[in-house]
Scaffold this motif. Structure first.
Motif, mmCIF file in Angstrom:
data_model
loop_
_atom_site.group_PDB
_atom_site.id
_atom_site.type_symbol
_atom_site.label_atom_id
_atom_site.label_comp_id
_atom_site.label_asym_id
_atom_site.label_seq_id
_atom_site.Cartn_x
_atom_site.Cartn_y
_atom_site.Cartn_z
ATOM 1 N N MET A 85 -0.068 -52.913 61.948
ATOM 2 C CA MET A 85 -0.952 -53.781 62.726
ATOM 3 C C MET A 85 -1.979 -54.442 61.811
ATOM 4 O O MET A 85 -2.293 -55.622 61.962
ATOM 5 C CB MET A 85 -1.638 -52.980 63.834
ATOM 6 C CG MET A 85 -0.711 -52.598 64.953
ATOM 7 S SD MET A 85 -1.403 -51.470 66.190
ATOM 8 C CE MET A 85 -3.059 -52.000 66.407
ATOM 9 N N TRP A 86 -2.529 -53.677 60.865
ATOM 10 C CA TRP A 86 -3.527 -54.206 59.942
ATOM 11 C C TRP A 86 -2.926 -55.314 59.085
ATOM 12 O O TRP A 86 -3.517 -56.385 58.907
ATOM 13 C CB TRP A 86 -4.062 -53.088 59.065
ATOM 14 C CG TRP A 86 -5.093 -53.539 58.079
ATOM 15 C CD1 TRP A 86 -4.886 -54.115 56.861
ATOM 16 C CD2 TRP A 86 -6.510 -53.479 58.233
ATOM 17 N NE1 TRP A 86 -6.063 -54.406 56.247
ATOM 18 C CE2 TRP A 86 -7.095 -54.020 57.063
ATOM 19 C CE3 TRP A 86 -7.354 -53.009 59.229
ATOM 20 C CZ2 TRP A 86 -8.460 -54.105 56.877
ATOM 21 C CZ3 TRP A 86 -8.723 -53.097 59.034
ATOM 22 C CH2 TRP A 86 -9.264 -53.644 57.877
ATOM 23 N N LEU A 87 -1.746 -55.060 58.544
ATOM 24 C CA LEU A 87 -1.125 -56.046 57.657
ATOM 25 C C LEU A 87 -0.707 -57.302 58.420
ATOM 26 O O LEU A 87 -0.775 -58.408 57.873
ATOM 27 C CB LEU A 87 0.065 -55.420 56.936
ATOM 28 C CG LEU A 87 -0.300 -54.299 55.955
ATOM 29 C CD1 LEU A 87 0.952 -53.659 55.366
ATOM 30 C CD2 LEU A 87 -1.224 -54.797 54.861
ATOM 31 N N LYS A 88 -0.290 -57.156 59.666
ATOM 32 C CA LYS A 88 0.069 -58.330 60.473
ATOM 33 C C LYS A 88 -1.159 -59.167 60.820
ATOM 34 O O LYS A 88 -1.047 -60.362 61.066
ATOM 35 C CB LYS A 88 0.778 -57.900 61.758
ATOM 36 C CG LYS A 88 2.213 -57.519 61.545
ATOM 37 C CD LYS A 88 2.888 -57.198 62.863
ATOM 38 C CE LYS A 88 4.332 -56.831 62.636
ATOM 39 N NZ LYS A 88 5.037 -56.569 63.893
ATOM 40 N N SER A 89 -2.331 -58.550 60.835
ATOM 41 C CA SER A 89 -3.549 -59.287 61.168
ATOM 42 C C SER A 89 -3.984 -60.213 60.040
ATOM 43 O O SER A 89 -4.814 -61.088 60.244
ATOM 44 C CB SER A 89 -4.687 -58.307 61.508
ATOM 45 O OG SER A 89 -5.102 -57.635 60.334
ATOM 46 N N GLY A 90 -3.430 -60.022 58.833
ATOM 47 C CA GLY A 90 -3.746 -60.900 57.715
ATOM 48 C C GLY A 90 -5.069 -60.592 57.040
ATOM 49 O O GLY A 90 -5.626 -61.446 56.363
ATOM 50 N N LEU A 91 -5.575 -59.377 57.195
ATOM 51 C CA LEU A 91 -6.861 -59.021 56.594
ATOM 52 C C LEU A 91 -6.728 -58.539 55.151
ATOM 53 O O LEU A 91 -7.714 -58.153 54.538
ATOM 54 C CB LEU A 91 -7.545 -57.946 57.441
ATOM 55 C CG LEU A 91 -7.929 -58.372 58.857
ATOM 56 C CD1 LEU A 91 -8.420 -57.177 59.660
ATOM 57 C CD2 LEU A 91 -9.000 -59.457 58.805
ATOM 58 N N GLY A 92 -5.522 -58.524 54.613
ATOM 59 C CA GLY A 92 -5.326 -58.101 53.225
ATOM 60 C C GLY A 92 -5.113 -56.604 53.113
ATOM 61 O O GLY A 92 -4.624 -55.962 54.034
ATOM 62 N N THR A 93 -5.498 -56.072 51.960
ATOM 63 C CA THR A 93 -5.304 -54.637 51.744
ATOM 64 C C THR A 93 -6.329 -53.831 52.559
ATOM 65 O O THR A 93 -7.430 -54.296 52.831
ATOM 66 C CB THR A 93 -5.442 -54.271 50.256
ATOM 67 O OG1 THR A 93 -6.754 -54.647 49.824
ATOM 68 C CG2 THR A 93 -4.394 -54.976 49.418
ATOM 69 N N PRO A 149 -10.055 -48.055 51.486
ATOM 70 C CA PRO A 149 -9.789 -46.617 51.603
ATOM 71 C C PRO A 149 -10.503 -45.947 52.780
ATOM 72 O O PRO A 149 -9.922 -45.077 53.451
ATOM 73 C CB PRO A 149 -10.261 -46.040 50.273
ATOM 74 C CG PRO A 149 -10.178 -47.182 49.319
ATOM 75 C CD PRO A 149 -10.456 -48.409 50.128
ATOM 76 N N VAL A 150 -11.743 -46.324 53.047
ATOM 77 C CA VAL A 150 -12.476 -45.705 54.163
ATOM 78 C C VAL A 150 -11.818 -46.052 55.487
ATOM 79 O O VAL A 150 -11.656 -45.194 56.366
ATOM 80 C CB VAL A 150 -13.960 -46.150 54.149
ATOM 81 C CG1 VAL A 150 -14.676 -45.683 55.387
ATOM 82 C CG2 VAL A 150 -14.652 -45.668 52.900
ATOM 83 N N VAL A 151 -11.397 -47.288 55.625
ATOM 84 C CA VAL A 151 -10.723 -47.720 56.849
ATOM 85 C C VAL A 151 -9.374 -47.024 56.963
ATOM 86 O O VAL A 151 -8.974 -46.586 58.042
ATOM 87 C CB VAL A 151 -10.560 -49.256 56.873
ATOM 88 C CG1 VAL A 151 -9.742 -49.712 58.066
ATOM 89 C CG2 VAL A 151 -11.920 -49.922 56.861
ATOM 90 N N GLU A 152 -8.682 -46.902 55.847
ATOM 91 C CA GLU A 152 -7.379 -46.235 55.839
ATOM 92 C C GLU A 152 -7.490 -44.791 56.332
ATOM 93 O O GLU A 152 -6.732 -44.357 57.198
ATOM 94 C CB GLU A 152 -6.800 -46.263 54.425
ATOM 95 C CG GLU A 152 -5.452 -45.599 54.307
ATOM 96 C CD GLU A 152 -4.915 -45.639 52.890
ATOM 97 O OE1 GLU A 152 -3.879 -45.013 52.662
ATOM 98 O OE2 GLU A 152 -5.517 -46.290 52.009
ATOM 99 N N LEU A 153 -8.449 -44.059 55.795
ATOM 100 C CA LEU A 153 -8.633 -42.665 56.228
ATOM 101 C C LEU A 153 -9.071 -42.577 57.683
ATOM 102 O O LEU A 153 -8.607 -41.712 58.434
ATOM 103 C CB LEU A 153 -9.640 -41.960 55.321
ATOM 104 C CG LEU A 153 -9.145 -41.605 53.933
ATOM 105 C CD1 LEU A 153 -10.277 -41.029 53.092
ATOM 106 C CD2 LEU A 153 -7.990 -40.622 54.014
ATOM 107 N N SER A 154 -9.958 -43.478 58.073
ATOM 108 C CA SER A 154 -10.415 -43.479 59.467
ATOM 109 C C SER A 154 -9.268 -43.772 60.421
ATOM 110 O O SER A 154 -9.132 -43.129 61.468
ATOM 111 C CB SER A 154 -11.512 -44.519 59.668
ATOM 112 O OG SER A 154 -12.615 -44.233 58.858
#
Length: 121
Positions: free
Chosen positions: A60-68, A71-76
């Protein structure tokens, strides 16, 4: 991380176990004990679904086009999503399944539980 991080985690876990070893600290009013019991209730489902949830949220994150993903968001996303999914799965599937199992296949009581006279003999 490998040397100090794991050592600190092991020492912390040992200290926690020593803290709760005394039965007086583990009561229903003890917030720490209640929190640990809550974690234990959902820990297996959290473990199982952490990768499923992360992959879904990652797509979902990658489809939104926000880039990489930071790390904090990834863990959350990974652990927060896994905990939410674990609570839902546990309440919707695991608990009803266990109730059905207990209804269909009740636990057999030992002789000591059913006949206190022979248990003391």
């Amino acid at each position: 991380m490998r040397l100090y991080g794991y050592s600190i985690a092991y020492i912390g876990a040992a200290a926690f176990l020593l803290l709760i070893l005394d039965g007086r600290t583990v009561t229903s009013r003890n917030r720490l004990a209640s929190f640990v019991a809550w974690i234990g209730t959902y820990s297996y489902a959290t473990y199982v679904f952490q990768f499923v949830m992360f992959r879904a949220l990652e797509r979902m994150w990658l489809k939104s086009g926000l880039g990489t993903i930071p790390p904090v968001v990834e863990l959350s996303m990974k652990y927060g999503g896994a905990i939410i999914l674990a609570v839902i799965i546990t309440k919707a599937i695991e608990r009803p399944s266990l109730r059905l199992r207990d209804h269909l296949f009740p636990a057999q009581r030992s002789t000591a539980e059913t006949d206190p006279v022979t248990a003391n003999a």
